[in-house]
Design a protein around this motif. Structure first.
Motif, PDB file in Angstrom:
ATOM      1  N   LEU A 100       3.343  -4.923   5.709  1.00  0.00           N
ATOM      2  CA  LEU A 100       2.502  -4.500   6.881  1.00  0.00           C
ATOM      3  C   LEU A 100       1.550  -3.385   6.787  1.00  0.00           C
ATOM      4  O   LEU A 100       0.964  -3.014   7.773  1.00  0.00           O
ATOM      5  CB  LEU A 100       3.399  -4.693   8.139  1.00  0.00           C
ATOM      6  CG  LEU A 100       4.243  -5.972   8.414  1.00  0.00           C
ATOM      7  CD1 LEU A 100       5.133  -5.887   9.594  1.00  0.00           C
ATOM      8  CD2 LEU A 100       3.397  -7.392   8.237  1.00  0.00           C
ATOM      9  N   ALA A 108       3.407 -11.476  12.363  1.00  0.00           N
ATOM     10  CA  ALA A 108       3.932 -11.390  10.823  1.00  0.00           C
ATOM     11  C   ALA A 108       5.235 -11.298  10.648  1.00  0.00           C
ATOM     12  O   ALA A 108       6.161 -12.106   9.864  1.00  0.00           O
ATOM     13  CB  ALA A 108       2.968 -10.458   9.944  1.00  0.00           C
ATOM     14  N   LEU A 147      -0.819  -8.401  15.453  1.00  0.00           N
ATOM     15  CA  LEU A 147      -0.641  -9.083  14.068  1.00  0.00           C
ATOM     16  C   LEU A 147       0.664  -8.749  13.318  1.00  0.00           C
ATOM     17  O   LEU A 147       1.179  -9.665  12.905  1.00  0.00           O
ATOM     18  CB  LEU A 147      -1.731  -8.823  13.170  1.00  0.00           C
ATOM     19  CG  LEU A 147      -3.012  -9.754  13.543  1.00  0.00           C
ATOM     20  CD1 LEU A 147      -4.233  -9.062  12.507  1.00  0.00           C
ATOM     21  CD2 LEU A 147      -2.581 -11.053  12.724  1.00  0.00           C
ATOM     22  N   ALA A 148       1.241  -7.418  13.449  1.00  0.00           N
ATOM     23  CA  ALA A 148       2.222  -6.857  12.820  1.00  0.00           C
ATOM     24  C   ALA A 148       3.601  -7.636  13.389  1.00  0.00           C
ATOM     25  O   ALA A 148       4.624  -8.315  12.655  1.00  0.00           O
ATOM     26  CB  ALA A 148       2.394  -5.613  12.778  1.00  0.00           C
ATOM     27  N   LEU A 154      -2.031  -2.937   7.202  1.00  0.00           N
ATOM     28  CA  LEU A 154      -2.743  -3.096   8.424  1.00  0.00           C
ATOM     29  C   LEU A 154      -3.316  -1.947   8.831  1.00  0.00           C
ATOM     30  O   LEU A 154      -4.478  -1.818   9.551  1.00  0.00           O
ATOM     31  CB  LEU A 154      -1.672  -3.513   9.585  1.00  0.00           C
ATOM     32  CG  LEU A 154      -1.388  -5.061   9.904  1.00  0.00           C
ATOM     33  CD1 LEU A 154      -0.257  -5.171  10.840  1.00  0.00           C
ATOM     34  CD2 LEU A 154      -2.714  -5.607  10.355  1.00  0.00           C
ATOM     35  N   LEU A 207       0.032 -11.303   5.862  1.00  0.00           N
ATOM     36  CA  LEU A 207      -1.018 -10.893   6.886  1.00  0.00           C
ATOM     37  C   LEU A 207      -2.345 -11.467   6.626  1.00  0.00           C
ATOM     38  O   LEU A 207      -3.239 -11.883   7.400  1.00  0.00           O
ATOM     39  CB  LEU A 207      -1.257  -9.503   6.656  1.00  0.00           C
ATOM     40  CG  LEU A 207      -0.025  -8.542   7.636  1.00  0.00           C
ATOM     41  CD1 LEU A 207      -0.310  -7.214   7.037  1.00  0.00           C
ATOM     42  CD2 LEU A 207      -0.239  -8.761   8.995  1.00  0.00           C
ATOM     43  N   ARG A 208      -2.670 -11.830   5.345  1.00  0.00           N
ATOM     44  CA  ARG A 208      -3.872 -12.244   4.806  1.00  0.00           C
ATOM     45  C   ARG A 208      -3.978 -13.885   5.631  1.00  0.00           C
ATOM     46  O   ARG A 208      -5.114 -14.172   5.914  1.00  0.00           O
ATOM     47  CB  ARG A 208      -4.040 -12.521   3.410  1.00  0.00           C
ATOM     48  CG  ARG A 208      -4.468 -11.297   2.715  1.00  0.00           C
ATOM     49  CD  ARG A 208      -4.222 -11.473   1.182  1.00  0.00           C
ATOM     50  NE  ARG A 208      -4.682 -10.133   0.441  1.00  0.00           N
ATOM     51  CZ  ARG A 208      -5.935 -10.157  -0.058  1.00  0.00           C
ATOM     52  NH1 ARG A 208      -6.814 -10.544   0.201  1.00  0.00           N
ATOM     53  NH2 ARG A 208      -5.942  -8.677  -0.457  1.00  0.00           N
TER      54      ARG A 208
END
Length: 485
Positions: free
Chosen positions: A402, A424, A420-421, A405, A431-432
Motif C-alpha cells: 500500500l 485494498a 483505497l487503502a 499510494l 491497488l492497481r
C-alpha cells in the motif's frame, strides 16, 4: 637453569629464557587471561627501545658498543624473533611495569649474547640502566599502546574501505531493483535496493573518517615524560631525539605532547578512539540486522535477498541455511561495545599523576581492533560480495504494498487514497486493480506514476505526464497537477 636476583631475593630461570627475574615474578603473580601480548604491541615496545637506544647514543648517554647491541636485539624482535619470550599476561597490576620489564630483560639478555656474554650478566648490559635508559614504564607503555593502535587501525580501515567498495559495487548492480521501503517494520514508499546498499557504503565511509580522526589524536606521545611527566632523568636533547627516531622507524608523524604531565595522567584520546570503534561496530551491526531481515525466509519471510549459503544451518532441520556471517558481525559488535565499556571505566579510573589501568584498557582496545578487523573481512568476502537480489520477490512486494499510494496521493487526493487503502486491505485486491475498476486512472497513467524511476527520486511521481494531461484536457478524477511552464 640460571639464577637472577632483585631486591626481593633470588629466583631460578631456565637458562634458555631471555626474560629475567622481574618477568618471572609477573608470570607468577598475574595468571589471568591465558593470553600473551599481541604481536603489534611487542613490535611497538621493541621499536621504542631501539629509538631510545639511538637517541641515548646520539646524546652521548649510552656507549656505542652497548647501544648497537641493544639496537640489534630490538631489530630481531621487530622482525618477529623472540616473541615467545614475551610471557607476561596482558592484564596485570603495576601500570604495565611487567610488560616494560619483559621487553627490557629480553632485549638485555639477547644483547648480552651479541656481545658474547652469558644471559643474566647484567653488569655487561642492564635491563634497567641501559635498555630502559631515559625511560619509565609510564612513558614507554602509553606510547607503545598508541603506536600499536595506530597500526592496527590502519589495517581495520583497509578492510572497511574494501567492504564499502563492495557495497558500492552492489549498489550499482542493484540500482534498477525497486523494492518496498520499510519504516517501523511496516511497508513504506518504494526504494531501490541500490539506494539501500549505497547508504550502507556511505555509512561505512563515515566510520573510516571517524577512525582516522581518532587515530590522528593518538599521535601525540609522552616519551621523555618518565615517571610523572616532569622528565626527570631524561635529557631535553634526548626527548627531542627519541621522537625523531620513532618517526623515522614508523614512517609516521608522532609529536611530543605539549604537556607531558597531562599526557602521562590522562588516556582520553584512547577512550575516544575506543568510542569510534564502538560507533563503527554499531553501524556494522545495524547493516547486518537489515540483511538478516531482508534475507529472511526463504518461503515465509521477506526473502528479497539471497545471502551466500556457507554451511548447513541445523542439526535437525534438513536444508536449512542460516545467515551466519551477519550473525557473526552482530556478536562481534556486542563484544566491541562491551570492550568499550571496559576502556571507559579504565580511562576514568586513573588517579593523580598516572592511570594505572592502562593494561586492561590496552587489552580490550586491541581485542576490539582484532575481532572487528576479522569480522569486517568475513562480512565482505563471505557475505556481501556474494549477495544476490530476488528481483521477482521485490517486484511482487511492491505490487502488493500500500506504500505506493503515497506516490498517487498528489494526483487523487489523500482522502481518496485512504479509502483505497482501506478497501485494498479488506478485499485483498491489488491497488492497481482497484484503481482501474473505479476508473480513477488509466493503465498509461499508472505506468507513468508508478514507474521505478518516478517513485524512487525526489519530486511528485508522474508530474510531467499529468501536467501534459491537464494541458490536453484529460484531467484525473477532478485533480489537475499544475506545473509551471
Amino acid at each position: 637453569m640460571r639464577s637472577e636476583r632483585d631486591f626481593l631475593g633470588e629466583v631460578y630461570l631456565p637458562d634458555k629464557a631471555y626474560y629475567g627475574v622481574q618477568t618471572l615474578r609477573a608470570v607468577t603473580n598475574f595468571s589471568i587471561t591465558g593470553h600473551r601480548l599481541c604481536r603489534e604491541f611487542i613490535t611497538a615496545l621493541a621499536l621504542i627501545k631501539k629509538a631510545s637506544a639511538n637517541a641515548n647514543m646520539k646524546t652521548c648517554l649510552l656507549s656505542e658498543t652497548v647501544g648497537r647491541a641493544i639496537v640489534q636485539a630490538a631489530d630481531e624482535i621487530m622482525a618477529g624473533k623472540w616473541h615467545d619470550q614475551f610471557v607476561v599476561d596482558p592484564i596485570q597490576g603495576g601500570a604495565g611495569t611487567s610488560m616494560n620489564m619483559n621487553a627490557n630483560e629480553v632485549i638485555a639478555n639477547r644483547a648480552i649474547e651479541i656481545l658474547d656474554g652469558l644471559k643474566g650478566d647484567y653488569q655487561l648490559i642492564s635491563p634497567n640502566s641501559h635498555v630502559n635508559m631515559s625511560q619509565s614504564t609510564n612513558d614507554v607503555i602509553p606510547t607503545a599502546i598508541r603506536i600499536a593502535t595506530v597500526r592496527k587501525a590502519a589495517k581495520l580501515n583497509r578492510e572497511l574501505a574494501a567492504l564499502a567498495e563492495s557495497f558500492d559495487e552492489k549498489a550499482a548492480q542493484f540500482r534498477q531493483v525497486v523494492k518496498v521501503g520499510r519504516t517501523h517494520l511496516q511497508d513504506a514508499v518504494p526504494i531501490t535496493l541500490g539506494q539501500e546498499f549505497k547508504a550502507y557504503a556511505d555509512a561505512l565511509g563515515r566510520c573510516i573518517r571517524r577512525l582516522e580522526q581518532a587515530a590522528a589524536g593518538l599521535k601525540e606521545i609522552n616519551m621523555g615524560a618518565t615517571a610523572v611527566g616532569t622528565g626527570l632523568n631524561a635529557e631535553p636533547r634526548y626527548i627531542e631525539e627519541v621522537v625523531r627516531q620513532i618517526n623515522f622507524l614508523t614512517g609516521d608523524q608522532y609529536a611530543p605532547a605539549a604537556n607531558l604531565v597531562d599526557a602521562t595522567q590522562n588516556t582520553d584520546a584512547l577512550a575516544g578512539f575506543s568510542g569510534a570503534l564502538k560507533v563503527c561496530a554499531v553501524t556494522l551491526s545495524k547493516i547486518a540486522n537489515d540483511l538478516r531481515i531482508l534475507a529472511s525466509g526463504p518461503r515465509c519471510g521477506i526473502n528479497e535477498l539471497y545471502l551466500p549459503a556457507l554451511q548447513p544451518g541445523s542439526s535437525i532441520m534438513p536444508g536449512k541455511v542460516n545467515p551466519v556471517i551477519p550473525e557473526l558481525v552482530n556478536q562481534v559488535a556486542f563484544q566491541v561495545i562491551g570492550n568499550d565499556q571496559a576502556v571507559t571505566m579504565a580511562a576514568e579510573a586513573g588517579q593523580l599523576e598516572l592511570n594505572v589501568m592502562e593494561p586492561v584498557l590496552a587489552y580490550n582496545l586491541f581485542n576490539s581492533l582484532r575481532i572487528l578487523t576479522n569480522a569486517v573481512n568475513a562480512f565482505n568476502y563471505k557475505c556481501i560480495q556474494g549477495i544476490q537480489a530476488n528481483k521477482e520477490r521485490c517486484r511482487e512486494n511492491v505490487e502488493r504494498s500500500l506504500g505506493i499510494l503515497t506516490a498517487l496521493t498528489p494526483h487523487i487526493g489523500y482522502e481518496n487514497a485512504s479509502l483505497l487503502a482501506k478497501e485494498a486491505l479488506q478485499t485483498a485486491k491489488p491497488l492497481r486493480q482497484l484503481l482501474l475498476e473505479k476508473k480513477m486512472m488509466t493503465v498509461e497513467q499508472l505506468e507513468a506514476i508508478l514507474s521505478p524511476e518516478e517513485m524512487t527520486k525526489p519530486g511528485i511521481a508522474g508530474k510531467e505526464y499529468m501536467a501534459l494531461a491537464c494541458r490536453t484536457g484529460s484531467t484525473l478524477n477532478g485533480h489537475c497537477q499544475q506545473t509551471p511552464d
